[in-house]
Design an enzyme around this catalytic site. Structure first.
Site, mmCIF file in Angstrom:
data_model
loop_
_atom_site.group_PDB
_atom_site.id
_atom_site.type_symbol
_atom_site.label_atom_id
_atom_site.label_comp_id
_atom_site.label_asym_id
_atom_site.label_seq_id
_atom_site.Cartn_x
_atom_site.Cartn_y
_atom_site.Cartn_z
ATOM 1 N N GLN A 173 0.804 -1.223 0.000
ATOM 2 C CA GLN A 173 0.000 0.000 0.000
ATOM 3 C C GLN A 173 0.842 1.280 0.000
ATOM 4 O O GLN A 173 0.338 2.344 -0.347
ATOM 5 C CB GLN A 173 -0.956 -0.014 1.197
ATOM 6 N N HIS A 207 -2.126 -4.678 -12.458
ATOM 7 C CA HIS A 207 -1.726 -4.444 -13.858
ATOM 8 C C HIS A 207 -2.700 -5.056 -14.862
ATOM 9 O O HIS A 207 -2.537 -4.906 -16.074
ATOM 10 C CB HIS A 207 -0.317 -5.012 -14.094
ATOM 11 N N ASP A 213 2.453 0.671 -8.021
ATOM 12 C CA ASP A 213 3.813 0.710 -8.593
ATOM 13 C C ASP A 213 4.696 1.724 -7.870
ATOM 14 O O ASP A 213 5.871 1.479 -7.617
ATOM 15 C CB ASP A 213 3.765 1.085 -10.085
ATOM 16 N N ARG A 252 3.788 0.227 12.937
ATOM 17 C CA ARG A 252 3.483 -1.092 12.384
ATOM 18 C C ARG A 252 3.594 -1.028 10.860
ATOM 19 O O ARG A 252 2.903 -0.235 10.225
ATOM 20 C CB ARG A 252 2.063 -1.518 12.796
ATOM 21 N N HIS A 291 1.027 -9.185 4.791
ATOM 22 C CA HIS A 291 -0.136 -8.299 4.641
ATOM 23 C C HIS A 291 -0.594 -8.371 3.176
ATOM 24 O O HIS A 291 -0.478 -7.412 2.421
ATOM 25 C CB HIS A 291 0.225 -6.873 5.067
ATOM 26 N N ASN A 325 -1.819 -10.719 8.664
ATOM 27 C CA ASN A 325 -2.827 -9.682 8.828
ATOM 28 C C ASN A 325 -4.172 -10.147 8.287
ATOM 29 O O ASN A 325 -4.310 -10.415 7.095
ATOM 30 C CB ASN A 325 -2.421 -8.406 8.080
ATOM 31 N N GLU A 326 -5.137 -10.263 9.174
ATOM 32 C CA GLU A 326 -6.535 -10.478 8.819
ATOM 33 C C GLU A 326 -6.822 -11.711 7.974
ATOM 34 O O GLU A 326 -7.102 -11.613 6.775
ATOM 35 C CB GLU A 326 -7.086 -9.235 8.097
ATOM 36 N N ASN A 365 -8.084 -5.887 14.711
ATOM 37 C CA ASN A 365 -8.328 -4.802 13.762
ATOM 38 C C ASN A 365 -9.831 -4.573 13.731
ATOM 39 O O ASN A 365 -10.597 -5.514 13.488
ATOM 40 C CB ASN A 365 -7.885 -5.190 12.345
ATOM 41 N N TYR A 404 -13.101 -1.809 12.507
ATOM 42 C CA TYR A 404 -13.527 -0.599 11.803
ATOM 43 C C TYR A 404 -14.982 -0.241 12.079
ATOM 44 O O TYR A 404 -15.304 0.890 12.330
ATOM 45 C CB TYR A 404 -13.293 -0.740 10.289
ATOM 46 N N GLU A 437 -5.293 -2.164 14.351
ATOM 47 C CA GLU A 437 -5.825 -1.264 13.319
ATOM 48 C C GLU A 437 -7.159 -0.712 13.770
ATOM 49 O O GLU A 437 -8.002 -1.451 14.299
ATOM 50 C CB GLU A 437 -6.081 -1.985 11.983
HETATM 51 C C1 BGC Z 1 -6.480 -3.730 6.047
HETATM 52 C C2 BGC Z 1 -5.788 -2.549 5.429
HETATM 53 C C3 BGC Z 1 -6.816 -1.656 4.758
HETATM 54 C C4 BGC Z 1 -7.793 -1.182 5.813
HETATM 55 C C5 BGC Z 1 -8.830 -0.197 5.331
HETATM 56 C C6 BGC Z 1 -7.746 -3.383 6.781
HETATM 57 O O1 BGC Z 1 -8.639 -4.419 6.731
HETATM 58 O O2 BGC Z 1 -5.595 -4.441 6.865
HETATM 59 O O3 BGC Z 1 -4.824 -2.997 4.534
HETATM 60 O O4 BGC Z 1 -6.247 -0.591 4.080
HETATM 61 O O5 BGC Z 1 -8.475 -2.304 6.316
HETATM 62 O O6 BGC Z 1 -9.681 -0.768 4.401
#
Ligand code: BGC
Length: 510
Positions: free
Chosen positions: A45, A65, A78, A103, A148, A192-193, A333, A335, A404
């Protein structure tokens, strides 16, 4: 008369001052002693340098790509934030914020271009050594994710996470990382996840490698990811920990699943078991293995559908023991939140067989939770609180590290919505700590804007804005960066703090 009036006025003033003091005390909340603050990114990323100095192709190089592009704005990683060349500026930003740790993830294909340990790429190793040394110079410790999502394409051509041999391929890569960086890196995240890797990569096909194998490929992936994680854990624990003295964990993503009403409690629980219990239960529960409900549902449906065995490849008793207990902390993590319900509308709603049909629930999010323009993150801090409580109760209060948490905007430096989000979610962290949760640290996603997978550069998660028009990829602190800096400096959460955003200085501790 005059005397009476003035004493009433005095009384009112005293009450007002006392009220202000009390509400101030309430508004400023302290984090516990030793609580750590950081920010996160991931290799694909931010790094760019996608084919430089011997790096080989990953599944994200391949996917981005592809023509026509599946990435929303047709972009690639890229160059991304060009951190392959600008890592010193990245460390400067960490110093500005006053981070305790940063991290980031290692790119497998930058370190092992053949995917295997027969050829270690000196330039790749040098890049990470430079980054780590620069951080350590300023007492910012590295929290390193081994994987990741940027799987070597070569391994994908051999089945990727559906091939059980990946357990050894991954373990070899992990061993190289421990051997190469373990004298400086004391905190490792293996994977990761797993849910996003397996469900979005091998079931729905939203993310690379975009396999649509819902209800079997994602379950194969799940077992292999967990076995690979456990193998890396055991290698570290037995061979490296005694001399390197570090810790090792897995980062599990979990949203909060809120039942629409009491009668949907079981539906919400089933959803949680498939989403993240699938990965947490084998590691953190007393019994180990997949959650009982999930195992039963898949095995029953598989039989009804005419399969000779369950579509879920289960763990043998030895494997259950091998995976159980293999994470020093519960790395989380988080959100957002969704509402879950189950009624006849779920019957026949999804393809059969499929993961979603196995879970058999419907979900939605409430419009009233939306703050800001982004479609990807919503503001539901109480969901975070409920999730932290559930983890505490389900797994006997494990030490939790939040690896996260973050909010997307569509750009701009005055990111008041992100500030609201961080304050609300950190407040929930403090509430959970007050209730007894053992939460040790918090990581914002993300230090800076970056390539948001199939959304390209359209959704921005950064404390720092990145200018993708400028070759220098100029990074500018947003308001949230100033607010986070003050949270870290004061080790407390003050909902009323208004930063002066004119100049960002380096934190005095760095
Ligand atoms: C991921 C990240 C992603 C973020 C926001 C997470 O699930 O680990 O790579 O950018 O969410 O979408």
């Amino acid at each position: 008369m005059f005397i009476k009036e003035s004493s009433i006025l005095l009384l009112i003033c005293c009450v007002f001052i006392a009220y202000c003091e009390a509400s101030d005390r309430h508004d400023v909340r302290k984090f516990p002693e030793g609580f750590l603050f950081g920010a996160a990114t991931a290799a694909y990323q931010i790094e760019g340098g996608f084919n430089e100095d011997g790096k080989s192709e990953s599944i994200w190089d391949r996917l981005s790509h592809q023509v026509p592009s599946v990435v929303q704005d047709g972009s690639t990683g890229d160059i991304a934030d060009d951190s392959y060349h600008l890592y010193k500026r990245d460390v400067e930003m960490m110093r500005e914020l006053g981070l305790d740790f940063y991290r980031f993830s290692l790119s497998w294909t930058r370190i092992l271009p053949t995917s295997f340990p027969d050829k270690i790429n000196a330039a790749g190793v040098e890049y990470y050594n430079n980054l780590i040394d620069e951080m350590l110079k300023y007492n910012i410790f590295p929290l390193v994710t081994l994987y990741h999502w940027d799987l070597p394409q070569k391994l994908m051509d051999m089945g990727g996470w559906t091939n059980p041999h990946i357990v050894d391929w991954y373990a070899d890569y992990a061993r190289v990382a421990f051997e190469t960086f373990g004298n400086k890196v004391k905190h490792w995240i293996t994977i990761n996840e797993p849910k996003e890797i397996c469900y979005l990569g091998y079931a729905t096909g939203l993310l690379a490698p975009r396999i649509k194998g819902s209800g079997y490929a994602d379950y194969m992936c799940s077992k292999n990811v967990l076995m690979a994680h456990a193998k890396a854990y055991h290698i570290y624990d037995e061979e490296f920990r005694p001399k390197q003295n570090g810790s090792i964990f897995i980062s599990i993503s979990a949203e909060w699943n809120e039942p629409e009403s009491e009668i949907h409690a079981e539906a919400a629980d089933d959803k949680a078991q498939f989403d993240w219990g699938q990965y947490a239960h084998p590691i953190f529960s007393k019994t180990g293995g997949y959650p009982e409900e999930m195992t039963q549902i898949i095995s029953r449906k598989s039989a009804e559908q005419g399969f000779y065995r369950s579509r879920l490849p289960e763990f043998s008793p030895e494997e259950v023991e091998y995976v159980k207990g293999t994470s020093d902390f519960f790395c989380l993590n988080h959100y957002s939140t969704q509402v879950v319900y189950r009624n006849e509308s779920a019957v026949g709603y999804y393809d059969t067989p499929s993961h979603d049909d196995d879970v058999g629930v419907r979900i939605y999010q409430k419009e009233e939770w939306r703050i800001g323009k982004s479609q990807v993150t919503m503001y539901v801090p109480w969901g975070f609180y409920k999730l932290l409580k559930t983890i505490r109760e389900k797994y006997n209060n494990p030490p939790i590290f939040i690896t996260e948490n973050g909010f997307a905007t569509h750009g701009g430096l005055e990111d008041n919505d992100r500030v609201t989000y961080y304050r609300g979610y950190l407040n929930s962290v403090l509430d959970a700590i007050e209730d007894g949760s053992d939460i040790r640290g918090y990581t914002t996603w993300s230090l800076m804007d970056n390539f948001e997978w199939v959304r390209g550069y359209t959704e921005k998660f950064g404390l720092y804005e990145v200018d993708y028009e400028s070759p220098a990829r100029t990074r500018t602190p947003r308001k949230s960066a100033f607010v986070y800096k003050e949270i870290i400096r004061s080790r407390s959460l003050d909902h009323h703090y208004e930063p002066n955003t004119t100049i960002m200085t380096i934190d005095e501790r760095h």
